[in-house]
Design a protein around this motif. Structure first.
Motif, mmCIF file in Angstrom:
data_model
loop_
_atom_site.group_PDB
_atom_site.id
_atom_site.type_symbol
_atom_site.label_atom_id
_atom_site.label_comp_id
_atom_site.label_asym_id
_atom_site.label_seq_id
_atom_site.Cartn_x
_atom_site.Cartn_y
_atom_site.Cartn_z
ATOM 1 N N PHE A 1 0.810 -1.216 0.000
ATOM 2 C CA PHE A 1 0.000 0.000 0.000
ATOM 3 C C PHE A 1 0.847 1.272 0.000
ATOM 4 O O PHE A 1 0.660 2.159 -0.826
ATOM 5 N N GLU A 2 1.789 1.368 0.921
ATOM 6 C CA GLU A 2 2.598 2.585 1.027
ATOM 7 C C GLU A 2 3.402 2.826 -0.243
ATOM 8 O O GLU A 2 3.503 3.958 -0.726
ATOM 9 N N ASN A 3 3.956 1.782 -0.820
ATOM 10 C CA ASN A 3 4.720 1.908 -2.053
ATOM 11 C C ASN A 3 3.829 2.394 -3.208
ATOM 12 O O ASN A 3 4.236 3.248 -3.994
ATOM 13 N N ILE A 4 2.616 1.861 -3.283
ATOM 14 C CA ILE A 4 1.676 2.286 -4.339
ATOM 15 C C ILE A 4 1.349 3.763 -4.176
ATOM 16 O O ILE A 4 1.428 4.540 -5.136
ATOM 17 N N ILE A 5 0.987 4.172 -2.967
ATOM 18 C CA ILE A 5 0.612 5.570 -2.711
ATOM 19 C C ILE A 5 1.778 6.518 -2.996
ATOM 20 O O ILE A 5 1.610 7.559 -3.625
ATOM 21 N N ASN A 6 2.966 6.153 -2.547
ATOM 22 C CA ASN A 6 4.129 7.026 -2.735
ATOM 23 C C ASN A 6 4.556 7.152 -4.189
ATOM 24 O O ASN A 6 5.299 8.077 -4.537
ATOM 25 N N ASN A 7 4.116 6.258 -5.050
ATOM 26 C CA ASN A 7 4.526 6.303 -6.450
ATOM 27 C C ASN A 7 3.460 6.848 -7.394
ATOM 28 O O ASN A 7 3.642 6.840 -8.605
ATOM 29 N N ILE A 8 2.351 7.345 -6.845
ATOM 30 C CA ILE A 8 1.322 7.972 -7.678
ATOM 31 C C ILE A 8 1.831 9.332 -8.130
ATOM 32 O O ILE A 8 2.301 10.135 -7.326
ATOM 33 N N THR A 9 1.743 9.584 -9.421
ATOM 34 C CA THR A 9 2.219 10.858 -9.970
ATOM 35 C C THR A 9 1.046 11.786 -10.273
ATOM 36 O O THR A 9 -0.112 11.357 -10.326
ATOM 37 N N LEU A 10 1.351 13.051 -10.505
ATOM 38 C CA LEU A 10 0.331 14.019 -10.907
ATOM 39 C C LEU A 10 -0.352 13.556 -12.194
ATOM 40 O O LEU A 10 -1.571 13.648 -12.325
ATOM 41 N N ASN A 11 0.418 13.014 -13.116
ATOM 42 C CA ASN A 11 -0.135 12.522 -14.368
ATOM 43 C C ASN A 11 -1.119 11.370 -14.112
ATOM 44 O O ASN A 11 -2.164 11.292 -14.753
ATOM 45 N N ASP A 12 -0.804 10.485 -13.165
ATOM 46 C CA ASP A 12 -1.715 9.389 -12.808
ATOM 47 C C ASP A 12 -3.054 9.936 -12.318
ATOM 48 O O ASP A 12 -4.119 9.455 -12.713
ATOM 49 N N VAL A 13 -2.998 10.939 -11.444
ATOM 50 C CA VAL A 13 -4.219 11.532 -10.889
ATOM 51 C C VAL A 13 -5.028 12.214 -11.997
ATOM 52 O O VAL A 13 -6.255 12.070 -12.067
#
Length: 52
Positions: free
Chosen positions: A17-29
Motif C-alpha cells: 500500500f505505502e509503495n503504491i501511494i508514494n509512487n502515484i504521480t500528478l499525471n496518474d491523478v
C-alpha cells in the motif's frame, strides 16, 4: 488475482500500500480524473486518517 497477474504484484496486500501511494504521480491523478469525468457519473471518494 487478476490484478496480480496484470500488474505483477498484489495491489490489495497491505505491505504494498505505502509503495503504491508514494509512487502515484500528478499525471496518474489527472488521467484517473479524466477517465472518471468522461462518463458523467457521480463518485464519492472517502479518505480516512491513519489510525494512531
Amino acid at each position: 488475482m487478476m490484478n496480480k497477474e496484470l500488474e505483477g504484484f498484489n495491489m490489495d496486500s497491505p505491505e504494498n500500500f505505502e509503495n503504491i501511494i508514494n509512487n502515484i504521480t500528478l499525471n496518474d491523478v489527472q488521467k484517473m480524473a479524466k477517465t472518471l469525468l468522461e462518463d458523467n457519473r457521480s463518485y464519492e471518494i472517502i479518505f480516512k486518517p491513519k489510525p494512531e
